[in-house]
Every structure is written in C-alpha cells, then in structure tokens.
Design an enzyme around this catalytic site. Sequence first.
Site, PDB file in Angstrom:
ATOM      1  N   GLN A   1       0.805  -1.206   0.000  1.00 31.40           N
ATOM      2  CA  GLN A   1       0.000   0.000   0.000  1.00 31.40           C
ATOM      3  C   GLN A   1       0.848   1.271   0.000  1.00 31.40           C
ATOM      4  OE1 GLN A   1      -2.609   0.214   3.371  1.00 31.40           O
ATOM      5  NE2 GLN A   1      -3.833   1.891   2.561  1.00 31.40           N
TER       6      GLN A   1
ATOM      7  N   TYR B   1       4.816 -11.558   3.435  1.00 30.99           N
ATOM      8  CA  TYR B   1       4.303 -10.227   3.165  1.00 30.99           C
ATOM      9  C   TYR B   1       5.030  -9.593   1.978  1.00 30.99           C
ATOM     10  CZ  TYR B   1       2.327 -10.670   7.897  1.00 30.99           C
ATOM     11  OH  TYR B   1       1.652 -11.089   9.027  1.00 30.99           O
TER      12      TYR B   1
ATOM     13  N   SER C   1       1.258 -18.713  14.980  1.00 29.86           N
ATOM     14  CA  SER C   1       0.299 -17.688  14.575  1.00 29.86           C
ATOM     15  C   SER C   1      -0.948 -18.342  14.009  1.00 29.86           C
ATOM     16  CB  SER C   1       0.922 -16.758  13.524  1.00 29.86           C
ATOM     17  OG  SER C   1      -0.014 -15.790  13.090  1.00 29.86           O
TER      18      SER C   1
ATOM     19  N   GLN D   1       0.038 -15.649  17.854  1.00 28.74           N
ATOM     20  CA  GLN D   1      -0.386 -14.403  17.217  1.00 28.74           C
ATOM     21  C   GLN D   1      -1.707 -14.642  16.486  1.00 28.74           C
ATOM     22  OE1 GLN D   1       0.986 -11.058  13.952  1.00 28.74           O
ATOM     23  NE2 GLN D   1       2.576 -12.163  15.029  1.00 28.74           N
TER      24      GLN D   1
ATOM     25  N   TRP E   1      -3.122  -9.522  16.298  1.00 26.17           N
ATOM     26  CA  TRP E   1      -3.089  -8.683  15.105  1.00 26.17           C
ATOM     27  C   TRP E   1      -4.508  -8.184  14.789  1.00 26.17           C
ATOM     28  CZ3 TRP E   1      -5.535 -10.164  10.433  1.00 26.17           C
ATOM     29  CH2 TRP E   1      -5.914 -11.497  10.316  1.00 26.17           C
TER      30      TRP E   1
ATOM     31  N   PRO F   1      -6.133  -5.374  15.747  1.00 22.78           N
ATOM     32  CA  PRO F   1      -6.968  -4.886  16.854  1.00 22.78           C
ATOM     33  C   PRO F   1      -7.982  -3.845  16.412  1.00 22.78           C
ATOM     34  CG  PRO F   1      -4.781  -3.903  16.971  1.00 22.78           C
ATOM     35  CD  PRO F   1      -4.720  -4.963  15.908  1.00 22.78           C
TER      36      PRO F   1
ATOM     37  N   LYS G   1     -13.682   4.822   9.587  1.00 30.50           N
ATOM     38  CA  LYS G   1     -13.556   5.350   8.219  1.00 30.50           C
ATOM     39  C   LYS G   1     -14.583   4.760   7.253  1.00 30.50           C
ATOM     40  CE  LYS G   1      -9.330   3.853   7.702  1.00 30.50           C
ATOM     41  NZ  LYS G   1      -7.992   3.536   7.148  1.00 30.50           N
TER      42      LYS G   1
ATOM     43  N   GLN H   1      -0.315   8.594  12.251  1.00 31.24           N
ATOM     44  CA  GLN H   1      -1.314   7.724  12.867  1.00 31.24           C
ATOM     45  C   GLN H   1      -0.747   7.007  14.095  1.00 31.24           C
ATOM     46  OE1 GLN H   1      -2.380   5.033   9.758  1.00 31.24           O
ATOM     47  NE2 GLN H   1      -3.804   6.441   8.755  1.00 31.24           N
TER      48      GLN H   1
ATOM     49  N   ASN I   1      -2.496   6.621  17.829  1.00 35.18           N
ATOM     50  CA  ASN I   1      -3.056   5.349  18.269  1.00 35.18           C
ATOM     51  C   ASN I   1      -2.363   4.795  19.507  1.00 35.18           C
ATOM     52  OD1 ASN I   1      -4.900   5.505  16.209  1.00 35.18           O
ATOM     53  ND2 ASN I   1      -3.849   4.057  14.878  1.00 35.18           N
TER      54      ASN I   1
END
Length: 352
Positions: A27, A54, A150, A175, A203, A205, A214, A291, A295
């Site tokens: 992104q 990833y 995970s 996780q 992960w 949250p 949003k 951000q 947060n």
Amino acid sequence: MEYRRLGSSGPVVSRVAFGNSLTAGNQLDDRTATACVRAALDAGITTFDTADAYSGGRAEELLGQALAGVDRDSVVICTKVGRGGGKPGPGALSAARIAESLDGSLRRLGTGHIDLYQAHLYDDATPLEETMRAFADAVAAGKVRHVGVSEWAADEIGRAAVLARELGVPLVSNQPQYSMLWRVIEAEVVPACERLGIGQMVWSPLAGGVLTGKYRPGVRPPAGSRAVAAQGGETSIKRYDFLSDEVLTAVGRVAALADEAGLPLPQLALAWVLSHAQVATAVIGASAPEQIARNTAAVTRTLDAELLRRIDAALGPVVVQDPALTLSRMLRARAAGPVPTPSPAPLREAAL
C-alpha cells in the site's frame, strides 16, 4: 509506552507493536514505509512484526532497511514462516522449508538473529515433531531466540507446546486476530495458552481499519483505504464480513461511546484489546506516520467496567466468537468444501 514480557519466558515487548503486513511493499511507497517505522521508534515501540509472506519478502527487506543503524539490542524483531517464499501448499513448515526461509528472512532483515520466529498457520502435511525440531535447531544455531505460532487452534498449540518443552525451546507466543468484533480466541485458545504460559501477540486490533470509523454503512470505502488500496486488504476484510451494513452500524454505536468518553475510536478499540490480561502486545499498522503516535496513546487509557459493558451491548449482535473460525481451522475447512459465513454468537464474559 509500556512494556510487558511475552508469555512466561519470552522477550519483553512494547504493549503496541508495529506490523507491515499490507503496507510495506504494497500500500505504501518505500519512503513512507520507512517513515512509519521511524515514527514507531519515536513512539517508544520496540517490537516489529513481519513475515516472509508479506509482499513476497519485500516487507522484511524494507523493515530491515528502516531499522539499519538502530541498536539491535533495543528492538524485538519478529517474523513468520509457513506461507512465503513463493511456495505455498503442503510442507510449508517442513524442516527444509524452515531452514531455507529462515536464512532468507535473516538476509532480508539484515540481522544475525530473529527475536521471535513464528509458525504461520498449522501445516497438516508436515509432522509436528519435524516442525518443532527444526525450530529447536534454529535456536541452537543462534539464529532464533524465541519461538511462537500464529493463528493455531487450541489443540494444535497444546501439542506443539509439549514437544517444544521437551526440546528445551518453549513456545512463548501465539499471534491471533483479536478485536472487539472478532473474539474467536476467547473460548479455547486463551485458556489453553494461559495454562501453558503462552502470551498473545494479537493482530488487527482495529479490525482492518473498520474500528477507525472510516467505513460507513451504505457508502463505498474511501479511496486509499485498506479495503481498496492494499493488495489482499479487501479480501482480508471481506473474509470476516466486517463491511456489512449491520457491522458498520454497530461500529457507529461504539463510535458514539468513544465520543462520550472523550476518546478517538481507534484509541478506544486498541485500549479495549490491551485491557485483557493475556494480551501482551497488539500489532498495529499505519498508512501514515502521524497515525502511530495518535493510536499508541491508547496504552495509557483505562476503560471502566461500565464502558466495557456498554461496548458489549452496542456490538452484541455482530461479535463473532466461534472457535471453529480460528484461521488454521477455517482454511482447513475451506479446503474440504464450502465454508459458511461467520455467524455472530451471543456475548459472554470474556475469557481474557
């Protein structure tokens, strides 16, 4: 920032960790991805989570570049094995795949060791003994300090924990996904981990950004949001039906409670997760550096019992708690045939 030990014998982690699953190499442009890591460091975050899967390894590479020059002993670098390397499918947690992937992760991250190495989903095709011995070998070689899993189900975690203990490399973490909306770990995973001394490094949250406010019922997702801008983001959010009008209407009710409490909705959502004792750290992402400081202010927020009760009342119809929807189980069921849409269950007192 506050800090806590991960499980009974894991590393000391920041209560908020920084992750780059759908941002770095996807992104965000490289400069912004690096700026987000630097902002995380400025906010007191010491714990960074990524995976070989990833962005085809690019996320690990960018994290390594962003942390170059930072005192290695001051950060906890976490990554995962089992879904990356461009080789999905059976054998994802075989000894050969783990050895190959670990060396690749170390190279991309530019480090001599991984602080927390996690098995990314359960691998039915590989004997669990082989996987855990490969992890033990990685620890013995000095390439890994601690090991975890995970998105494993409670029974899978229990079997792995026994083997890991016998090998002298106890599991320290799990996780899973966890948020106000998605609570599938509460019934089985959390009690099992608590007995075993395994901490939760959760992960999403903020439920993929849904708990930022949003997204609005009946309105297309905004341009640049995860639901439309990140490869895999829309699939991830829609997998859990988080963009339904029913869910978004319920989130609007929680947003009103956040306003009443004088908190931004993302801080309320993150503070809710951190209020549960078994959660050692919550992994957040960011599409912009500013951000992160906003947060992470959630770490200092305390939610009273009445506010927690009102949050449950506002969300009750849409909260999902079915332990069968732990991701490893969900994907196994999907391989066997059609999987029903996750259905919410009546809220009960949280097991966390």
